[in-house]
Design a protein around this motif. Structure first.
Motif, PDB file in Angstrom:
ATOM      1  N   ASN A   1       5.895   5.259 -21.347  1.00 25.17           N
ATOM      2  CA  ASN A   1       6.349   5.484 -23.134  1.00 25.17           C
ATOM      3  C   ASN A   1       7.609   4.296 -23.817  1.00 25.17           C
ATOM      4  O   ASN A   1       7.569   3.079 -22.135  1.00 25.17           O
ATOM      5  CB  ASN A   1       8.407   6.708 -22.844  1.00 25.17           C
ATOM      6  CG  ASN A   1       7.923   8.067 -22.390  1.00 25.17           C
ATOM      7  OD1 ASN A   1       7.153   8.595 -23.125  1.00 25.17           O
ATOM      8  ND2 ASN A   1       8.422   8.485 -21.612  1.00 25.17           N
ATOM      9  N   PRO A   2       7.226   3.636 -24.883  1.00 21.90           N
ATOM     10  CA  PRO A   2       7.037   2.462 -25.255  1.00 21.90           C
ATOM     11  C   PRO A   2       8.859   2.075 -24.370  1.00 21.90           C
ATOM     12  O   PRO A   2       9.721   2.872 -25.140  1.00 21.90           O
ATOM     13  CB  PRO A   2       7.180   2.103 -26.214  1.00 21.90           C
ATOM     14  CG  PRO A   2       6.271   3.565 -26.624  1.00 21.90           C
ATOM     15  CD  PRO A   2       6.381   4.511 -25.503  1.00 21.90           C
ATOM     16  N   GLY A   3       8.697   1.019 -23.583  1.00 22.18           N
ATOM     17  CA  GLY A   3       9.870   0.534 -23.734  1.00 22.18           C
ATOM     18  C   GLY A   3      10.938   0.921 -22.803  1.00 22.18           C
ATOM     19  O   GLY A   3      11.747   0.379 -21.684  1.00 22.18           O
TER      20      GLY A   3
ATOM     21  N   ASN B   1       4.186  -1.275 -23.558  1.00 23.62           N
ATOM     22  CA  ASN B   1       4.599  -0.982 -25.329  1.00 23.62           C
ATOM     23  C   ASN B   1       3.471  -0.259 -25.208  1.00 23.62           C
ATOM     24  O   ASN B   1       3.020  -0.265 -27.229  1.00 23.62           O
ATOM     25  CB  ASN B   1       4.502  -2.477 -25.886  1.00 23.62           C
ATOM     26  CG  ASN B   1       3.745  -2.934 -25.701  1.00 23.62           C
ATOM     27  OD1 ASN B   1       1.928  -2.541 -25.257  1.00 23.62           O
ATOM     28  ND2 ASN B   1       2.849  -4.706 -25.505  1.00 23.62           N
ATOM     29  N   PHE B   2       3.571   0.610 -25.390  1.00 25.64           N
ATOM     30  CA  PHE B   2       2.285   1.913 -25.966  1.00 25.64           C
ATOM     31  C   PHE B   2       2.851   3.278 -25.256  1.00 25.64           C
ATOM     32  O   PHE B   2       3.256   3.744 -24.769  1.00 25.64           O
ATOM     33  CB  PHE B   2       0.758   1.899 -25.661  1.00 25.64           C
ATOM     34  CG  PHE B   2       0.798   1.697 -24.171  1.00 25.64           C
ATOM     35  CD1 PHE B   2       0.843   1.068 -23.178  1.00 25.64           C
ATOM     36  CD2 PHE B   2       0.370   2.882 -23.504  1.00 25.64           C
ATOM     37  CE1 PHE B   2       0.543   0.884 -21.786  1.00 25.64           C
ATOM     38  CE2 PHE B   2      -0.213   3.177 -22.496  1.00 25.64           C
ATOM     39  CZ  PHE B   2      -0.090   1.944 -21.170  1.00 25.64           C
ATOM     40  N   SER B   3       2.141   4.587 -25.654  1.00 22.24           N
ATOM     41  CA  SER B   3       2.768   5.847 -25.423  1.00 22.24           C
ATOM     42  C   SER B   3       1.965   6.547 -24.794  1.00 22.24           C
ATOM     43  O   SER B   3       0.901   6.310 -26.123  1.00 22.24           O
ATOM     44  CB  SER B   3       3.657   6.311 -26.558  1.00 22.24           C
ATOM     45  OG  SER B   3       3.980   7.108 -27.016  1.00 22.24           O
TER      46      SER B   3
ATOM     47  N   ILE C   1       6.846  -2.279 -18.062  1.00 22.90           N
ATOM     48  CA  ILE C   1       7.385  -1.762 -19.370  1.00 22.90           C
ATOM     49  C   ILE C   1       6.265  -1.495 -20.140  1.00 22.90           C
ATOM     50  O   ILE C   1       5.693  -2.586 -20.405  1.00 22.90           O
ATOM     51  CB  ILE C   1       9.070  -2.971 -19.985  1.00 22.90           C
ATOM     52  CG1 ILE C   1       9.802  -2.374 -19.047  1.00 22.90           C
ATOM     53  CG2 ILE C   1       9.163  -1.965 -21.152  1.00 22.90           C
ATOM     54  CD1 ILE C   1      11.066  -3.382 -18.433  1.00 22.90           C
TER      55      ILE C   1
END
Lengths: 1132, 186
Positions: free
Chosen positions: B37-39, B20-22, B18
């Motif tokens: 995609n973050p998350g 935490n950046f895009s 997962i």
């Protein structure tokens, strides 16, 4: 005066418990199987003092600051009270002590044990013990004679024995109990009780009754009973005044008798039906504490006390009867029909603030899958049973009292009016407000918000009351940890800020706290107090603003920096809110729902520069018997919500703001009790982001749950079939594409590629569906599908149809294509007119794209056709047929033809046949690549259009047929003609010449074959004129339009046309007739010239194209060809 | 082949993280990765997962088999069965080592898992030794072992081959006649 039953509260861990009051009634003291003695200041005392007395505590007694407990370590211990310091061991047994009791003065303690012995010990000197032997089984309970002379004990051997303490000898023994071999197996704890003060009576619980024995005579004098008690009585306790006797039973029945009248004064049922195992009266006699085997402590308040004793006697019956409302009725006597569910559903309503409330909610919320419905079902059942119960109740009362030999008259008996039984729909308890993406607030570790930005977690346990804010994308902000001093329960999170809110407490007003972390100044936080009496119920964060809905039905808007902005009233209590950009979505209680339904309303507001309400409080559709469980926007800004049945609905802006179900998360669940907890919805790519919860509705905070992605699936019929699948895909694509329009109209950037891709996908799907229905010979359905297609795809469909030899279909399709082409043109014209205002760049872009696509496909098709012709030429006979039908096609091509014909006129086969037959020859003869036969075959839209370039120069296509008509053009005719054309012009917005020209030739072509030679010349002339002089025609047209309705047309154009017409009017007729003649001549030559024309045409066309580039850009090349033809005419 | 090479191969295994950046899709020779995609969980090779983890750019989701219950079952199976049972993953040992060393905070009950995997490993290695022993003692010409992982083969290969060679030499020396040539060869 019915007593008040306070809700139960957790006291000890599961297991046997005991309870007593201290001497002055200030404290309730309980012990339990967790080995603790707890000292409660009141029932609501959240932090009782605990004294650990051992592994388990079976019984306790309290007198004069001495706390005596019977524990599992075979001892009877003393602790000081209230300090709880150990004060030595009073006595020991060889096994557990089971019950301890003080004498009245507190000087002695009696203890019964499982080793069959009863000991009486002086508190002051534990060496002075008296042992009473004689029981043959573990001792259940002991009690002192208040006069300290006797002691009674009950044992598992079935006997109740009275001992003379001094002599340590049995005075009497009654074998009244059921035998058992151990305490654990005994049906009843059989706690005895000796009447205080007078010490006259000894109460012995025997089965479901209480037997009273008289002192000294030791005779059984009376029995107290109640019909409601169906299970053995565990405990009896005398009120301090000695007038009342309370009994608690297995199964949780609590009964209070007036001993003198032997009447039942109070009946209560334990709210969960647990067995009562400890009971104690408050020294004042107005209160009674009881505990159950599940470790819970309860309280009955406002009991009849000795002071009210006298009136009670007489009032008792009225009290019962006067209870005129439901609440009183079932507070006073719970009917046996009622089960726990009822009291559960009832108690929160009565005591909304007390702890019990939470418990109930817990059950509710945590109830798995079917939980909701089940719970509701039971709720309804309860309601019903309540009704029947309440009716019975009255009768039972009478019965009871008579049984008990009451001599009291029942003056108010008849005053009980027969209550009408209501069995209609019952109201649903309204859903509580919630934050979308949060777990219930009673959890100690919970998600306060999980959205696309990040996660807000709340911890509320012994060590810590804190809030954690964490961002999915660490680029937004680093994680934050806040102490939750204010007790925030509501949160929202956006890219700019985190918003927290807490409900009001006794001292503090409800607060709204905003952590505006994106602020560029040093102050990153603001707090707002709400007015007194107003509680925040829901909050949400938009872009640059925050909204809070309050209990006062007010919605307050704040800027993100803390400036108060608009506020307005809500039509009902808010359920949930969501925001996206400038949009605010509010769901509220519109009305009371019935039979498990919620009646919710929805408002959608636009809060940008132009503030307006988009959805004006319309009902929010939910699945049957469900409630709202998530509310929000898709990442693209389309409102969306999920109900408790897992159905995801999305706003369909293109269908009048209706809600379309796009997915059902329950379908993807593996187990019945599994759920998906939605955290976000994306339309591009199509994703439903949710957290799978195994066996629950909500995810735990630990281990950290992972997001799963579900696809959308519109609940269309028969999605297992190919057809259903494609339909589902198509409509899903359509629904999820709506956001492009919305975004562009509200001025956001859009992903043009994505949109094109979606459109392409849709068209492909349509084509596939078309092919499928073609295969299934569903031609009508094919047509319906074609209507959904864009024009250029229709042409593909035409080709497909003609290739698969469905000529009827192909014809209709080409008509349709024509229509679409016209529509497109109209739109383009409209746009041309509107060009000055650059309003919808997106739209234009799409169209120009479409246009170019069209031209591409056309040229592509032309090539294909050529190819096909070659093939077909070789085929010979069949080809003829196709030609013929193609001819038909051509005839029907035009919308006008349809309008005129209404009924599909059969073309006289002759002319067409001719054409068809002639063509192949010509093709063969000429040997040039594009064969006429091919063209005629292709006569579909595009080809008819390409052929359009010819008509003007060539006049008519088939000389002979046209000859009759050619004669017609008379001087006066033009007018009639203009009239008819006027109509056409009006429809096609004739401002544009080319468009007109475009359609006209097609009309001609069609009409020619339709009009058989014998037809009236007039008609023909009408038909023909357009054929003969386009230029004139148009001019005339304009003129007539000007005459008729100048407003409709562009005045400039009209005036110009008028001027021209007038200036030319002298020559006009001449040229007109000339043209007519010329055309007829041309027509004869048409076929031969065709090819040459085409070549030449193309060249000149190109020239023209360049010349007219600006205009022509948007038009199909076709337009330029017609223009060309017009040009040619002008030269004439 | 040494263990680090085996570990290198294991790093190609795919694991979910997962981020935490895009980040848009990244295009690599081995295939496209992302978009990030973050998350949102995304599949990446272990080497990238570990790299991102070390830079605190992601959380690693443990592979499905890396679960106490499942591993306990595997261990029981492994102990019960005479032959080798299919391993939870062809790189179970390497992945456990890598993930637990670098991302133990993302893996619930990391210690238990470590113990379990070690147990499984020990059991299997014991079996391997046992079979090698019986292979040699019975003087078999060939043997078939299924479900061995690369790492397991690797641990025993050098030793087994060398010892077999050695034994062969010894044996051939013992046999008169043929012994001379071999001995010279050696």
């Amino acid at each position: 005066m019915p007593c008040e039953r306070k809700p139960m509260r957790y006291g000890h861990s599961e297991g046997h418990t005991d309870v007593t009051y201290d001497d002055n009634g200030k404290f309730i003291v309980t012990c339990g199987s967790d080995g603790d003695v707890r000292i409660w200041e009141s029932l609501d005392d959240d932090d009782p003092r605990s004294i650990n007395v051992g592994e388990k505590a079976y019984s306790l007694a309290l007198k004069k600051g001495k706390l005596v407990t019977a524990g599992s370590n075979n001892t009877v211990q003393i602790h000081t009270f209230p300090d709880g310091d150990p004060d030595g061991i009073l006595t020991r047994f060889t096994t557990n002590a089971t019950h301890v009791a003080f004498n009245h003065s507190g000087s002695r303690v009696a203890a019964g044990s499982s080793d069959f012995m009863v000991k009486v010990v002086e508190v002051s000197d534990s060496s002075q013990q008296k042992t009473l032997r004689g029981h043959d089984a573990p001792v259940l309970s002991v009690t002192f004679d208040p006069k300290d002379e006797f002691l009674a004990s009950a044992s598992c051997d079935g006997s109740v024995v009275v001992w003379k303490i001094e002599d340590q000898a049995q005075v009497t023994s009654w074998p009244v109990l059921q035998k058992s071999n151990d305490i654990g197996n005994a049906k009843s704890l059989c706690r005895l009780a000796w009447q205080p003060k007078t010490a006259k009576l000894l109460a012995v619980p025997v089965e479901t009754r209480v037997q009273l024995y008289e002192r000294d005579s030791w005779e059984h004098v009376s029995t107290l009973s109640d019909d409601m008690i169906t299970q053995p009585i565990n405990v009896v306790a005398w009120s301090p005044c000695g007038h009342f006797l309370a009994a608690g039973s297995v199964g949780g029945f609590l009964t209070v008798w007036n001993v003198e009248s032997k009447l039942c004064v109070e009946r209560q049922k334990h709210e969960k039906g647990y067995t009562v195992c400890g009971m104690a009266w408050h020294p004042s006699g107005s209160q009674m504490a009881y505990t159950d085997t599940e470790g819970c402590l309860g309280l009955l308040d406002a009991l009849p006390s000795s002071s009210t004793n006298a009136p009670m006697k007489t009032n008792k019956a009225p009290v019962v009867k006067e209870a005129n409302d439901y609440d009183d009725l079932f507070d006073e006597d719970d009917d046996r029909v009622m089960d726990e569910g009822l009291s559960e559903s009832h108690s929160p309503a009565k005591h909304p603030v007390v702890g019990g409330d939470d418990d109930d909610d817990d059950d509710d919320d945590l109830m798995p899958t079917t939980g909701r419905a089940k719970n509701r079902g039971s709720f309804l059942d309860d309601e019903n049973s309540l009704d029947t119960g309440s009716l019975k109740l009255g009768q039972e009362k009478y019965g009871d009292e008579e049984d008990a030999g009451s001599t009291i008259a029942l003056p108010t008996g008849p005053s009980l009016p027969p209550r009408p039984v209501y069995d209609g729909p019952l109201p649903t308890p309204p859903q509580k407000p919630f934050q979308p993406g949060s777990t219930p607030s009673h959890l100690t570790h919970r998600f306060m918000m999980w959205n696309s930005v990040g996660i807000v977690r709340g911890y509320n346990d012994e060590q810590d009351n804190a809030v954690d804010v964490e961002f999915h994308d660490t680029a937004v902000h680093h994680a934050m940890h806040l102490t939750n001093a204010l007790g925030h329960t509501i949160a929202d999170l956006s890219q700019e800020a985190a918003l927290l809110a807490c409900p009001a407490t006794d001292e503090l007003a409800s607060k709204l706290q905003c952590l505006h972390f994106s602020s560029w100044d040093a102050n990153k936080e603001w707090i707002v107090d709400l007015p007194k009496g107003e509680d925040v119920r829901a909050v949400c964060l938009g872009q640059g603003w925050a909204a809070a809905a309050t209990s006062a039905l007010t919605l307050r808007l704040f800027s993100i920096g803390g400036v108060q902005k608009e506020l307005f009233s809500l039509p009902g209590q808010v359920v949930s809110m969501a925001a996206h950009g400038e949009q605010l979505l509010i769901v509220y209680h519109r009305a009371t729902g019935f039979d498990g339904e919620q009646a919710l309303g929805v408002q959608l507001l636009q809060l940008g520069r132009r503030k307006r309400q988009v959805i004006h409080g319309e009902p929010l559709p939910l699945s049957v018997k469900s409630h709202l469980s998530w509310l929000g926007f898709t990442a693209e800004g389309t409102p969306c919500y999920v109900d408790s049945e897992g159905s995801v609905r999305m706003l369909n802006r293109s269908l009048g703001n209706t809600w379309t179900p796009v997915c059902n998360t329950r379908e993807t669940c593996k187990g019945m009790s599994d759920h998906f907890w939605v955290v976000g919805v994306h339309e591009n790519p199509q994703q439903l982001r949710c957290i799978p919860c195994k066996g629950s509705r909500y995810p735990p905070t630990l281990p950290r749950p992972a997001v799963a992605i579900l696809p959308f699936k519109l609940p269309l019929c028969q999605t297992t079939t190919e057809k259903g699948q494609m339909e589902e895909q198509y409509w899903r694509s359509v629904v999820l594409q709506n956001h492009y329009d919305f975004l562009s109209s509200s001025g956001y950037e859009i992903d043009g590629d994505g949109q094109n891709r979606a459109q392409r996908e849709q068209q492909e799907l349509l084509m596939k569906m078309f092919a499928l229905s073609c295969k299934l010979e569903r031609e009508f359905r094919c047509m319906e599908l074609a209507e959904l297609m864009t024009q250029n795809v229709v042409t593909l469909a035409v080709r497909y149809a003609s290739r698969s030899r469905r000529m009827a279909l192909a014809q209709r399709l080409s008509e349709l294509a024509m229509e679409k082409a016209n529509q497109l043109q109209e739109e383009e014209e409209v746009e041309d007119q509107q060009e000055e205002e650059p309003q919808l760049p997106r739209c234009r872009y799409g169209q120009s794209e479409g246009a170019s696509g069209r031209s591409n496909s056309r040229s592509h098709q032309a090539r294909e056709e050529e190819h096909q012709e070659e093939l077909e030429e070789e085929e010979g006979a069949p080809e003829m047929e196709t030609d013929e039908s193609a001819g038909e096609n051509r005839k029907r091509l035009n919308p006008f033809a349809r309008g005129a014909g209404g009924s599909p006129e059969k073309p006289s086969p002759k002319p067409i046949g001719k054409e068809g037959r002639v063509n192949p020859f010509k093709v063969l003869g000429s040997g040039k690549s594009p064969s006429t036969s091919g063209q005629s075959r292709v006569t579909n839209v595009l080809d008819s259009m390409t052929s359009v370039k010819r008509p003007s120069p060539l006049g008519g296509s088939s000389g002979k047929q046209n000859k009759g008509p050619v004669l017609k053009p008379l001087a006066p005719k033009p007018k009639t003609k203009t009239q008819s054309t006027l109509l056409q012009m009006a429809t096609s917005k004739a401002a544009n010449k080319k468009a007109q020209v475009n359609t006209e030739p097609a009309v001609d072509r069609l009409k020619q074959p339709e009009v058989p030679p014998p037809d009236l010349p007039v008609d023909d002339s009408e038909n023909k004129k357009p054929r003969t002089g386009f230029q004139l025609w148009l001019e005339e047209n304009r003129k007539s339009i000007v005459a008729d309705s100048p407003d409709l047309q562009e005045t400039e154009v009209i005036r110009e046309a008028m001027g021209r017409f007038r200036s030319l009017s002298a020559e006009d007729r001449l040229s007109w007739t000339e043209r007519a003649k010329g055309q007829s001549g041309d027509l004869a030559d048409l076929k031969k010239r065709k090819r040459a024309e085409e070549v030449g045409g193309v060249d000149s066309q190109n020239g023209q194209m360049e010349a007219d580039e600006n205009i022509a850009k948007k038009k199909k090349p076709l337009d330029s060809t017609t223009k060309l033809s017009a040009f040619a005419f002008n030269k004439n | 082949m040494d263990p680090s090479e085996v570990e290198f191969l294991a790093e190609k295994e795919v694991v979910k993280i997962i981020p935490n950046f895009s980040l848009d899709k990244i295009y690599l020779i081995g295939g496209d990765l992302g978009p990030f995609n973050p998350g949102l969980p995304v599949d990446v090779p272990v080497w990238l997962a570990l790299n991102l983890k070390q830079r605190q750019k992601c959380r690693i989701l443990p592979p499905e088999w890396m679960d106490v219950d499942k591993l306990e079952d595997v261990r029981e199976m492994e102990r019960k069965e005479e032959s080798f049972t299919p391993p939870p993953s062809p790189y179970y040992m390497e992945l456990t080592k890598l993930l637990l060393n670098h991302a133990s905070d993302n893996i619930p009950k990391a210690d238990e898992i470590r113990t379990l995997v070690k147990d499984i490993w020990d059991t299997r290695i014991a079996k391997l030794r046992l079979s090698a022993d019986s292979f040699i003692s019975q003087q078999e010409a060939h043997a078939k072992l299924d479900n061995l992982t690369l790492m397991e083969i690797n641990t025993t290969r050098s030793f087994l081959l060398d010892s077999l060679n050695c034994m062969f030499k010894l044996r051939s020396n013992m046999q008169p006649g043929s012994g001379t040539g071999k001995a010279l060869d050696y």
